[in-house]
Design a protein around this motif. Structure first.
Motif, PDB file in Angstrom:
ATOM      1  N   VAL A  67       2.105   4.927  -2.779  1.00 45.80           N
ATOM      2  CA  VAL A  67       1.804   6.349  -2.816  1.00 45.80           C
ATOM      3  C   VAL A  67       0.427   6.499  -3.455  1.00 45.80           C
ATOM      4  CG1 VAL A  67       2.476   8.561  -3.854  1.00 45.80           C
ATOM      5  CG2 VAL A  67       4.232   6.974  -3.019  1.00 45.80           C
ATOM      6  N   GLN A  69       6.553   8.425   2.435  1.00 41.22           N
ATOM      7  CA  GLN A  69       5.405   7.567   2.130  1.00 41.22           C
ATOM      8  C   GLN A  69       5.816   6.481   1.132  1.00 41.22           C
ATOM      9  OE1 GLN A  69       2.134   9.617   0.216  1.00 41.22           O
ATOM     10  NE2 GLN A  69       0.667   8.055   0.798  1.00 41.22           N
ATOM     11  N   LEU A 102       6.302  12.859   0.995  1.00 40.31           N
ATOM     12  CA  LEU A 102       5.931  11.939  -0.076  1.00 40.31           C
ATOM     13  C   LEU A 102       7.022  10.887  -0.275  1.00 40.31           C
ATOM     14  CD1 LEU A 102       3.859  11.151  -2.206  1.00 40.31           C
ATOM     15  CD2 LEU A 102       4.952  12.776  -3.761  1.00 40.31           C
TER      16      LEU A 102
END
Length: 128
Positions: A18, A12, A9
């Motif tokens: 996100v 990302q 994450l």
């Protein structure tokens, strides 16, 4: 720290936006008490058909209280939760979370008034 962010994450986020699903999973996993309380209120409001549902029980620990504060003080987290659950969130003191049907504008407006905040004060909540 508010969230425990998995490496994928974080990667990302470094390369672009996100998505809400990944962000919500991070919030759910990082702040389980806050997620559970809000989920339960949404379920309660849905089952009863009420325009809003709110919590009157103080968190069981300072850690849980901190989760609520971090979750609801973040515009990003609050907005993602509102979009996910299809509600408006409001917050008084350190624990009185409320979920509102998006059409409950009068009820939400009443909940967030200075009068409502004053009436929600109790001596046992002084340190919250």
């Amino acid at each position: 720290m508010s969230l425990t962010v998995p490496n994928d994450l974080l990667d990302q986020a470094k390369t672009g936006d996100v998505d809400d699903a990944a962000f919500l999973a991070c919030v759910r996993d990082s702040l389980p008490y806050a997620w559970s309380l809000i989920s339960d209120l949404v379920r309660q409001r849905t089952e009863t058909g009420a325009l809003f549902a709110d919590n009157h029980t103080p968190p069981p620990s300072e850690e849980a209280r901190g989760e609520l504060l971090r979750c609801l003080a973040s515009d990003a987290m609050r907005g993602a939760l509102e979009r996910h659950f299809g509600v408006r969130l409001a917050f008084q003191n350190c624990h009185r979370v409320a979920v509102f049907d998006p059409t409950a504008t009068k009820e939400l407006a009443d909940f967030v008034t200075p009068r409502a905040q004053i009436l929600n004060q109790k001596p046992e909540l002084v340190d919250c």
